[in-house]
Design a protein around this motif. Structure first.
Motif, mmCIF file in Angstrom:
data_model
loop_
_atom_site.group_PDB
_atom_site.id
_atom_site.type_symbol
_atom_site.label_atom_id
_atom_site.label_comp_id
_atom_site.label_asym_id
_atom_site.label_seq_id
_atom_site.Cartn_x
_atom_site.Cartn_y
_atom_site.Cartn_z
ATOM 1 N N HIS A 379 -89.737 -6.802 49.991
ATOM 2 C CA HIS A 379 -88.909 -6.329 51.099
ATOM 3 C C HIS A 379 -87.917 -5.284 50.620
ATOM 4 O O HIS A 379 -87.583 -4.354 51.357
ATOM 5 C CB HIS A 379 -88.178 -7.497 51.750
ATOM 6 C CG HIS A 379 -89.080 -8.429 52.483
ATOM 7 N ND1 HIS A 379 -89.877 -8.030 53.534
ATOM 8 C CD2 HIS A 379 -89.342 -9.754 52.291
ATOM 9 C CE1 HIS A 379 -90.585 -9.068 53.989
ATOM 10 N NE2 HIS A 379 -90.277 -10.115 53.244
ATOM 11 N N GLU A 382 -89.113 -1.602 50.780
ATOM 12 C CA GLU A 382 -89.301 -0.902 52.045
ATOM 13 C C GLU A 382 -88.181 0.103 52.265
ATOM 14 O O GLU A 382 -87.003 -0.216 52.122
ATOM 15 C CB GLU A 382 -89.317 -1.911 53.193
ATOM 16 C CG GLU A 382 -90.490 -2.885 53.119
ATOM 17 C CD GLU A 382 -90.419 -3.933 54.215
ATOM 18 O OE1 GLU A 382 -89.494 -3.854 55.034
ATOM 19 O OE2 GLU A 382 -91.283 -4.803 54.242
ATOM 20 N N TRP A 383 -88.541 1.336 52.629
ATOM 21 C CA TRP A 383 -87.554 2.380 52.834
ATOM 22 C C TRP A 383 -87.156 2.442 54.306
ATOM 23 O O TRP A 383 -88.012 2.441 55.191
ATOM 24 C CB TRP A 383 -88.110 3.734 52.385
ATOM 25 C CG TRP A 383 -87.985 3.927 50.907
ATOM 26 C CD1 TRP A 383 -88.335 3.041 49.938
ATOM 27 C CD2 TRP A 383 -87.451 5.070 50.243
ATOM 28 N NE1 TRP A 383 -88.062 3.548 48.691
ATOM 29 C CE2 TRP A 383 -87.522 4.802 48.855
ATOM 30 C CE3 TRP A 383 -86.936 6.275 50.682
ATOM 31 C CZ2 TRP A 383 -87.082 5.707 47.907
ATOM 32 C CZ3 TRP A 383 -86.506 7.181 49.730
ATOM 33 C CH2 TRP A 383 -86.579 6.898 48.364
ATOM 34 N N ALA A 384 -85.869 2.521 54.548
ATOM 35 C CA ALA A 384 -85.369 2.654 55.913
ATOM 36 C C ALA A 384 -85.442 4.117 56.333
ATOM 37 O O ALA A 384 -85.570 5.025 55.505
ATOM 38 C CB ALA A 384 -83.931 2.159 55.983
ATOM 39 N N ALA A 385 -85.353 4.340 57.642
ATOM 40 C CA ALA A 385 -85.371 5.718 58.135
ATOM 41 C C ALA A 385 -84.105 6.449 57.730
ATOM 42 O O ALA A 385 -84.138 7.634 57.379
ATOM 43 C CB ALA A 385 -85.531 5.729 59.655
ATOM 44 N N GLY A 387 -79.990 6.194 55.789
ATOM 45 C CA GLY A 387 -78.972 5.548 54.978
ATOM 46 C C GLY A 387 -77.660 6.279 55.181
ATOM 47 O O GLY A 387 -77.646 7.494 55.409
ATOM 48 N N ASN A 405 -73.083 0.091 60.213
ATOM 49 C CA ASN A 405 -74.288 0.768 59.715
ATOM 50 C C ASN A 405 -74.133 1.505 58.394
ATOM 51 O O ASN A 405 -75.113 2.051 57.877
ATOM 52 C CB ASN A 405 -74.845 1.759 60.760
ATOM 53 C CG ASN A 405 -75.302 1.080 62.028
ATOM 54 O OD1 ASN A 405 -76.053 0.111 61.968
ATOM 55 N ND2 ASN A 405 -74.844 1.570 63.173
ATOM 56 N N ASP A 407 -74.146 1.930 54.534
ATOM 57 C CA ASP A 407 -74.774 1.163 53.457
ATOM 58 C C ASP A 407 -73.935 1.128 52.187
ATOM 59 O O ASP A 407 -73.894 0.115 51.490
ATOM 60 C CB ASP A 407 -76.150 1.767 53.134
ATOM 61 C CG ASP A 407 -77.076 1.749 54.338
ATOM 62 O OD1 ASP A 407 -77.554 0.660 54.693
ATOM 63 O OD2 ASP A 407 -77.301 2.821 54.936
ATOM 64 N N ALA A 432 -83.849 5.257 51.474
ATOM 65 C CA ALA A 432 -83.880 5.758 52.850
ATOM 66 C C ALA A 432 -84.514 7.149 52.880
ATOM 67 O O ALA A 432 -84.373 7.918 51.926
ATOM 68 C CB ALA A 432 -82.468 5.804 53.432
ATOM 69 N N GLU A 433 -85.192 7.449 53.974
ATOM 70 C CA GLU A 433 -85.842 8.754 54.109
ATOM 71 C C GLU A 433 -84.816 9.876 54.266
ATOM 72 O O GLU A 433 -84.987 10.964 53.728
ATOM 73 C CB GLU A 433 -86.787 8.741 55.322
ATOM 74 C CG GLU A 433 -87.939 7.752 55.201
ATOM 75 C CD GLU A 433 -88.915 8.118 54.098
ATOM 76 O OE1 GLU A 433 -88.948 9.311 53.720
ATOM 77 O OE2 GLU A 433 -89.628 7.222 53.606
ATOM 78 N N GLU A 479 -79.744 4.538 65.312
ATOM 79 C CA GLU A 479 -80.890 4.321 64.422
ATOM 80 C C GLU A 479 -82.191 4.856 65.005
ATOM 81 O O GLU A 479 -83.066 5.349 64.281
ATOM 82 C CB GLU A 479 -81.024 2.819 64.137
ATOM 83 C CG GLU A 479 -82.093 2.468 63.119
ATOM 84 C CD GLU A 479 -81.662 2.732 61.695
ATOM 85 O OE1 GLU A 479 -82.521 3.108 60.877
ATOM 86 O OE2 GLU A 479 -80.474 2.572 61.390
ATOM 87 N N GLU A 480 -82.332 4.785 66.343
ATOM 88 C CA GLU A 480 -83.597 5.156 66.973
ATOM 89 C C GLU A 480 -83.784 6.663 67.143
ATOM 90 O O GLU A 480 -84.881 7.134 67.455
ATOM 91 C CB GLU A 480 -83.716 4.475 68.346
ATOM 92 C CG GLU A 480 -82.702 4.937 69.392
ATOM 93 C CD GLU A 480 -81.377 4.214 69.312
ATOM 94 O OE1 GLU A 480 -80.556 4.386 70.231
ATOM 95 O OE2 GLU A 480 -81.174 3.470 68.317
#
Length: 601
Positions: A379, A382-385, A387, A405, A407, A432-433, A479-480
């Motif tokens: 886990h 896994e890279w988040a969209a 950061g 939000n 980090d 993160a991307e 985030e979206e």
């Protein structure tokens, strides 16, 4: 030569700090330039005996990674351009030295979005232009550097004519003064080295050599400007407890001795674990050896994270609060002009170093927390969209960012500006991307931008100049949404907030028609002092009234460590009665030096 320039700068650090235009307790241009130059000096000392081009390259690398504050970043860019100009040279003569100065000026101006004249940039530009002209008719390197020092001092003396606020306060530009000190150190080294010789070039040995006179240097700047006030150390205004990540740790992981775990070393995962409760993270992987550096509150957890990857060797744990207490004790006993920078392991007293052999316990007996091999590595990969990285001081403000939000929160702001390397390390830590960085201080933006460029990652620096702007930007993040949409929304949110700060004056002055006495409370609206008074309530009320002149729906007050609950209650009761249409929120920020930070939306 470079060491002499660095020593000259360090010797005058406090006096340069005292040239800060605003009478606030965080004028730290001298400290930022000294920490930047110290980083360059350390890197340079690792590369002695090489060609002058290689020496300059090493200096540039150290300055770049250690750059702090606007002055430090500009200084790093000046020497970055200088080093690129002479990269292939074994030694340089006067024309090449002058051309390198000019190349540095060109690079520094490109690095600044809106260059302001009357600053370090002007001093560097005027000096380089004169040096190029002089070198065309005279190839004597010592005479050239003499001209450099003379023209730099002339340009420095003119900075108040170019920047009205300097003339109003009666000081020269602090960054320009720092550059002059460096040039003066260069000249001292060259003149001392020449003796009876008549060399007209600079080789690697000359470039590195330092001269350390025992007598104190002459007063910085024109005497009539500097004599009006005494330097005030920013560190003396900082409580020792404000150093959040108090343990400076360094150790090696020997991957050849992995024991029964045999766990594969994942650099990104390991950095992420260190970042949970630490900053200034550095992890260097060299075959089967991993070097680790981190500032943390929980050294036991850090060692636990590392144990599954191999045997730990050369463990050093430094208590930076202990160092700070010793610094304060020294300042009480004598006037210190050049304090040891916090977080500098190489210059800490020996009593602050805990060797693994002196711990008196087996490593397993001092560990606490969850072992690294108990974590879910799949886990963590896994890279988040997105950061988010923010800069803040004060546990309350830090918590607000983390709850919204963010980090990674780097410790810093008005004092102890994070370096370029601090930002690079934080960026590398985040899986993160796309990463957003909120500097939250105008003196930190350049370092953040420089780190974004160096990192090679997809990074957007939102130009937040204070904490209220940073909080507004964070609350606008979604985030979206895409990176572009978020960047636009965050920048728009910054423009919608008015920011105010209340602090205490550290000297007598007069600025923008406002007479200020040492100890007065001053109210700052955006970047302008708008009120000053011996009364905290009067200053806060006047500042709030100015901030709400054009209306406002939401007023957020962040209380600092110096704020008393009774003062806060009195202020908010008055504000709610005076501005019934506005909604007021009060949060414990815990920031040092500033009793109140205020945001109006």
């Amino acid at each position: 030569m470079v060491l002499s320039g660095a020593e000259s700068l360090q010797r005058n650090e406090s006096r340069i700090n005292a040239l800060n235009v605003f009478p606030v307790p965080d004028g730290d241009t001298g400290s930022n330039m000294n920490l930047t130059m110290t980083s360059g000096k350390r890197e340079l000392q690792k590369n002695q005996g090489q060609a002058v081009g290689k020496v300059a390259e090493a200096l540039s690398k150290g300055l770049l990674m250690g750059a702090r504050g606007n002055s430090g970043v500009i200084l790093s860019q000046l020497f970055r351009g200088f080093s690129k100009s002479i990269a292939s040279q074994e030694q340089i003569d006067a024309p090449q030295f002058a051309a390198a100065l000019q190349h540095g000026v060109d690079m520094a101006y490109k690095a600044v979005v809106k260059p302001v004249e009357g600053t370090i940039l002007t001093v560097a530009k005027d000096t380089a232009k004169h040096a190029v002209a002089f070198a065309k008719r005279n190839n004597d390197i010592v005479q050239l550097v003499q001209e450099v020092v003379a023209r730099a001092n002339e340009s420095l003396a003119r900075t108040p004519d170019l920047l009205p606020v300097l003339k109003q306060v009666g000081v020269v530009d602090s960054g320009g003064q720092g550059l002059v000190c460096i040039y003066e150190g260069f000249l001292s080294a060259l003149a001392d080295e020449r003796g009876s010789a008549a060399e007209n070039h600079i080789g690697a040995e000359s470039a590195v050599a330092g001269v350390f006179p025992s007598a104190p240097s002459a007063a910085v700047g024109p005497p009539q400007r500097a004599a009006a006030f005494q330097p005030v150390s920013a560190q003396s205004k900082l409580e020792t407890e404000h150093i959040e990540f108090l343990y400076d740790m360094e150790f090696f992981i020997n991957r050849k001795q992995t024991g029964r775990t045999g766990l594969r070393f994942d650099e990104a995962l390991f950095k992420g674990m260190l970042a949970r409760d630490g900053d200034s993270i550095l992890v260097i992987v060299d075959d089967d050896i991993v070097k680790v550096h981190v500032h943390t509150r929980k050294p036991g957890d850090v060692l636990n994270y590392a144990l599954p990857y191999g045997e730990l060797t050369e463990i050093h744990i430094l208590n930076m609060r202990e160092q700070h207490r010793e610094l304060l004790q020294e300042e009480q006993g004598a006037a210190i002009a050049g304090a040891v920078p916090i977080g500098s392991a190489e210059e800490l007293p020996e009593t602050a170093v805990v060797e693994e052999a002196a711990l008196g316990l087996a490593v397993s007996e001092v560990l606490t927390g969850t072992p690294a091999d108990a974590l879910s590595a799949e886990h963590a990969h896994e890279w988040a969209a997105f950061g988010l990285i923010a800069v803040a001081m004060g546990e309350g403000i830090r918590s607000i960012f983390l709850d919204n939000n963010v980090d990674v929160v780097l410790s810093g702001g008005q004092t102890m500006n994070p370096s370029t390397e601090d930002f690079v390390n934080a960026i590398e830590t985040l899986p993160a991307e796309h990463i957003f960085v909120l500097p939250n201080n105008s003196n930190i933006i350049l370092a953040a931008q420089q780190a974004a460029e160096l990192s090679g990652r997809s990074v957007t620096v939102i130009g937040t100049r204070n904490i209220p702007q940073g909080l507004a930007a964070v609350l606008a993040f979604r985030e979206e949404e895409s990176a572009d949409v978020n960047a636009q929304a965050m920048n728009d949110a910054v423009l919608q907030v008015r920011s105010g700060q209340v602090t205490s004056a550290v000297r007598n002055t007069s600025i923008d028609g406002i007479t200020i006495q040492e100890g007065d409370y001053i109210g700052i609206l955006e970047k302008t002092i708008v009120t000053a008074s011996a009364s905290l309530q009067e200053t806060c009320r006047e500042l709030l009234a100015r901030m709400l002149e054009d209306g406002g729906e939401l007023v957020t007050v962040l209380t600092g460590e110096q704020a008393k609950s009774s003062d806060t209650a009195e202020l908010t009761a008055w504000a709610r009665e005076a501005f019934p249409d506005a909604e007021f929120e009060v949060h414990a920020g815990g920031q040092p030096l500033y009793p109140y930070l205020i945001a109006v939306e």
